[in-house]
Design a protein around this motif. Structure first.
Motif, mmCIF file in Angstrom:
data_model
loop_
_atom_site.group_PDB
_atom_site.id
_atom_site.type_symbol
_atom_site.label_atom_id
_atom_site.label_comp_id
_atom_site.label_asym_id
_atom_site.label_seq_id
_atom_site.Cartn_x
_atom_site.Cartn_y
_atom_site.Cartn_z
ATOM 1 N N VAL A 70 0.821 -1.057 -0.110
ATOM 2 C CA VAL A 70 0.104 0.029 0.097
ATOM 3 C C VAL A 70 0.881 1.364 -0.094
ATOM 4 C CG1 VAL A 70 -1.905 -1.188 1.088
ATOM 5 C CG2 VAL A 70 -0.126 0.081 2.463
ATOM 6 N N PRO A 71 0.496 2.218 -0.458
ATOM 7 C CA PRO A 71 0.953 3.574 -0.480
ATOM 8 C C PRO A 71 1.632 3.886 0.788
ATOM 9 C CG PRO A 71 -0.828 3.751 -2.038
ATOM 10 C CD PRO A 71 -0.764 2.645 -1.134
ATOM 11 N N GLN A 72 2.374 4.862 1.226
ATOM 12 C CA GLN A 72 2.888 5.089 2.505
ATOM 13 C C GLN A 72 1.766 6.300 2.910
ATOM 14 O OE1 GLN A 72 6.251 8.345 2.962
ATOM 15 N NE2 GLN A 72 7.048 6.537 3.998
ATOM 16 N N GLY A 73 1.478 5.971 4.252
ATOM 17 C CA GLY A 73 0.419 6.725 4.917
ATOM 18 C C GLY A 73 -0.906 6.571 4.828
ATOM 19 N N PHE A 74 -1.515 5.443 4.061
ATOM 20 C CA PHE A 74 -2.704 5.148 3.763
ATOM 21 C C PHE A 74 -3.216 4.071 4.798
ATOM 22 C CE2 PHE A 74 -2.176 7.180 -0.179
ATOM 23 C CZ PHE A 74 -3.058 7.003 -0.984
ATOM 24 N N LYS A 75 -4.376 4.473 5.270
ATOM 25 C CA LYS A 75 -5.007 3.582 6.089
ATOM 26 C C LYS A 75 -6.143 2.737 5.584
ATOM 27 C CE LYS A 75 -7.553 3.862 10.664
ATOM 28 N NZ LYS A 75 -8.014 4.881 11.790
ATOM 29 N N ALA A 76 -6.366 1.418 6.122
ATOM 30 C CA ALA A 76 -7.331 0.474 5.350
ATOM 31 C C ALA A 76 -8.761 0.848 5.927
ATOM 32 C CB ALA A 76 -7.077 -0.929 6.099
ATOM 33 N N GLY A 77 -9.477 0.938 4.906
ATOM 34 C CA GLY A 77 -10.919 1.330 5.493
ATOM 35 C C GLY A 77 -11.171 2.911 5.482
ATOM 36 N N THR A 78 -10.065 3.497 5.207
ATOM 37 C CA THR A 78 -10.374 5.124 5.072
ATOM 38 C C THR A 78 -9.741 5.451 3.860
ATOM 39 O OG1 THR A 78 -10.162 5.286 7.491
ATOM 40 C CG2 THR A 78 -9.843 7.143 5.915
ATOM 41 N N ASP A 79 -8.682 5.214 3.478
ATOM 42 C CA ASP A 79 -7.884 5.602 2.222
ATOM 43 C C ASP A 79 -8.009 4.368 1.131
ATOM 44 O OD1 ASP A 79 -6.726 8.286 3.197
ATOM 45 O OD2 ASP A 79 -5.710 6.613 4.338
ATOM 46 N N TYR A 80 -8.236 3.195 1.460
ATOM 47 C CA TYR A 80 -8.282 2.154 0.568
ATOM 48 C C TYR A 80 -9.231 1.174 1.235
ATOM 49 C CZ TYR A 80 -4.808 -0.202 3.268
ATOM 50 O OH TYR A 80 -3.911 -0.943 4.293
ATOM 51 N N VAL A 81 -9.697 -0.081 0.363
ATOM 52 C CA VAL A 81 -10.572 -1.090 0.849
ATOM 53 C C VAL A 81 -9.900 -2.068 1.553
ATOM 54 C CG1 VAL A 81 -12.309 -2.613 0.298
ATOM 55 C CG2 VAL A 81 -12.237 -0.551 -1.046
ATOM 56 N N SER A 82 -8.683 -2.433 1.007
ATOM 57 C CA SER A 82 -8.130 -3.774 1.462
ATOM 58 C C SER A 82 -6.956 -3.818 0.449
ATOM 59 C CB SER A 82 -8.817 -5.025 1.538
ATOM 60 O OG SER A 82 -8.185 -5.762 2.324
ATOM 61 N N SER A 83 -5.990 -4.720 1.142
ATOM 62 C CA SER A 83 -4.949 -5.231 0.458
ATOM 63 C C SER A 83 -4.722 -6.718 0.396
ATOM 64 C CB SER A 83 -3.461 -4.538 0.872
ATOM 65 O OG SER A 83 -2.260 -4.997 0.308
ATOM 66 N N VAL A 84 -4.702 -7.423 -0.666
ATOM 67 C CA VAL A 84 -4.559 -8.867 -0.732
ATOM 68 C C VAL A 84 -3.058 -9.097 -1.054
ATOM 69 C CG1 VAL A 84 -5.806 -10.754 -1.556
ATOM 70 C CG2 VAL A 84 -7.030 -8.692 -1.474
ATOM 71 N N SER A 85 -2.768 -10.155 -0.185
ATOM 72 C CA SER A 85 -1.230 -10.778 -0.690
ATOM 73 C C SER A 85 -1.243 -12.090 -0.341
ATOM 74 C CB SER A 85 -0.221 -10.058 -0.012
ATOM 75 O OG SER A 85 1.017 -10.416 -0.175
ATOM 76 N N ALA A 86 -0.278 -12.930 -0.933
ATOM 77 C CA ALA A 86 0.321 -14.209 -0.600
ATOM 78 C C ALA A 86 1.055 -13.895 0.729
ATOM 79 C CB ALA A 86 1.065 -14.821 -1.715
ATOM 80 N N ASP A 87 1.468 -15.070 1.381
ATOM 81 C CA ASP A 87 2.657 -15.115 2.304
ATOM 82 C C ASP A 87 3.834 -15.087 1.678
ATOM 83 O OD1 ASP A 87 2.970 -17.111 5.100
ATOM 84 O OD2 ASP A 87 4.008 -15.574 4.544
ATOM 85 N N ASN A 88 4.459 -13.907 1.381
ATOM 86 C CA ASN A 88 5.652 -13.728 0.740
ATOM 87 C C ASN A 88 6.899 -14.193 1.703
ATOM 88 O OD1 ASN A 88 5.654 -12.949 -2.082
ATOM 89 N ND2 ASN A 88 3.867 -11.852 -1.192
ATOM 90 N N TYR A 89 6.718 -13.735 3.064
ATOM 91 C CA TYR A 89 7.808 -14.269 3.816
ATOM 92 C C TYR A 89 7.879 -15.803 4.062
ATOM 93 C CZ TYR A 89 10.983 -13.968 7.981
ATOM 94 O OH TYR A 89 12.053 -14.106 8.548
ATOM 95 N N GLY A 90 6.675 -16.372 4.044
ATOM 96 C CA GLY A 90 6.589 -17.800 3.756
ATOM 97 C C GLY A 90 7.043 -18.246 2.715
ATOM 98 N N ASN A 91 6.948 -17.661 1.746
ATOM 99 C CA ASN A 91 7.605 -18.176 0.292
ATOM 100 C C ASN A 91 8.953 -18.225 0.297
ATOM 101 O OD1 ASN A 91 5.769 -18.848 -1.808
ATOM 102 N ND2 ASN A 91 5.063 -16.804 -1.853
#
Length: 335
Positions: free
Chosen positions: A161-182
């Protein structure tokens, strides 16, 4: 390990709120790999706790409301030159079609923040109700995304997400795979292929890019903590946009200056293709290559008993489907 098993090693998740404790890692790579799918190891860019993608759903009544809106969506990619991106786009388009949402633009920034800013400004001229995107740079693109949200577009992000953005306010959600797990999985795959010992090199992404940094941090930490007989003797970053070509040069230089190298880790499949070329050029048919991402070419190489010995992949098509459904949440103002 079979490819269909590897596809399950990283759970698709939403970055929404604290974290799961990582499982204790084992020095037996086979056992460690068997345990990985039981836990999500990643947090979101700001430490958010992940929620399962399976929690996202739309009722028949909600779908009918969305279809009646006749909404328009734009897909603003960071880079579309790999199978991961194409699978995401296909998942998004398929689900948007089911929701009666028209995709009016799909852009490719070639990993250039200034190009992505221009892409956002261009698509906003078409007044989309939805933008699904992955920022090339969380700082350099923030103002453009902020302007898009102010212009009425509901924002759903992939991975970052862009810096300073808050979920539910500035954007709906972010979807990701478990990249650390990868990254953890690829460390164990590398150890398994090398029999737990040998000199290795790492090809990482030299950019401020959240998910590729997660993978790099994870593979280094996992090797250091679990495999004392595996030594990282060379590391080189690549910036692109010719990721295969850059990786081929980096891997070639590694093999010349460190002939003891037995294996090379690549941050995703396109750089891994460059490492394959370097191995062939340098007569290293014994080289072990492991990478994140399930690209067609590296999968074919592994299936044909080539130097690629392991992959840890996401589920990008499903990720795209989930992002499209969350765009529906945005249209409905559903939390």
């Amino acid at each position: 390990m079979r490819i269909d098993t590897l596809l399950r090693t990283s759970a698709l998740c939403l970055a929404l709120g604290l974290g799961f404790a990582a499982p204790a890692l084992a020095q037996d790579p086979a056992q460690a790999l068997a345990d990985i799918g039981k836990h999500v190891m990643s947090l979101g860019p700001n430490g958010e706790k992940p929620e399962a993608a399976s929690t996202v759903s739309l009722s028949d009544e909600e779908l009918a409301k969305i279809k009646a809106m006749k909404a328009k969506a734009a897909i603003v990619m960071h880079y579309a030159g790999n199978d991961w991106s194409q699978a995401q786009i296909e998942g998004l388009k398929s689900q948007f079609d089911k929701m009666g949402i028209e995709v009016i633009a799909t852009t490719d920034a070639g990993f250039k923040p200034d190009k992505q800013v221009a892409d956002i400004e261009t698509v906003m001229a078409q007044k989309p109700n939805i933008i699904v995107s992955i920022p090339t740079d969380p700082v350099a693109t923030a103002a453009a995304y902020k302007a898009a949200a102010a212009g009425g577009a509901k924002l759903v992000f992939m991975d970052n997400v862009p810096q300073g953005f808050k979920a539910g306010t500035d954007y709906v959600s972010s979807v990701s795979a478990d990249n650390y797990g990868n990254g953890v999985a690829t460390a164990h795959l590398l150890a398994q292929a090398l029999g737990g010992k040998g000199d290795v090199g790492l090809i990482f992404h030299a950019a401020d890019f959240f998910v590729t940094k997660q993978r790099y941090d994870a593979v280094k930490k996992t090797l250091a903590e679990n495999y004392p007989d595996i030594k990282i003797v060379a590391e080189r970053g690549i910036g692109g946009p010719d990721f295969a070509g850059d990786a081929e040069k980096a891997a070639g230089a590694m093999l010349v200056s460190n002939p003891s190298i037995k294996g090379i880790w690549a941050v995703w499949d396109v750089p891994a293709e460059g490492v394959i070329s370097a191995a062939l050029t340098n007569g290293r048919d014994d080289l072990v290559i492991v990478n994140c991402d399930l690209g067609e070419n590296v999968a074919i190489n592994m299936a044909g008993n080539g130097p690629v010995k392991g992959l840890s992949a996401q589920r990008p098509y499903d990720q795209g489907v989930t992002e499209a459904m969350l765009a529906g949440y945005g249209l409905l103002n559903k939390p």
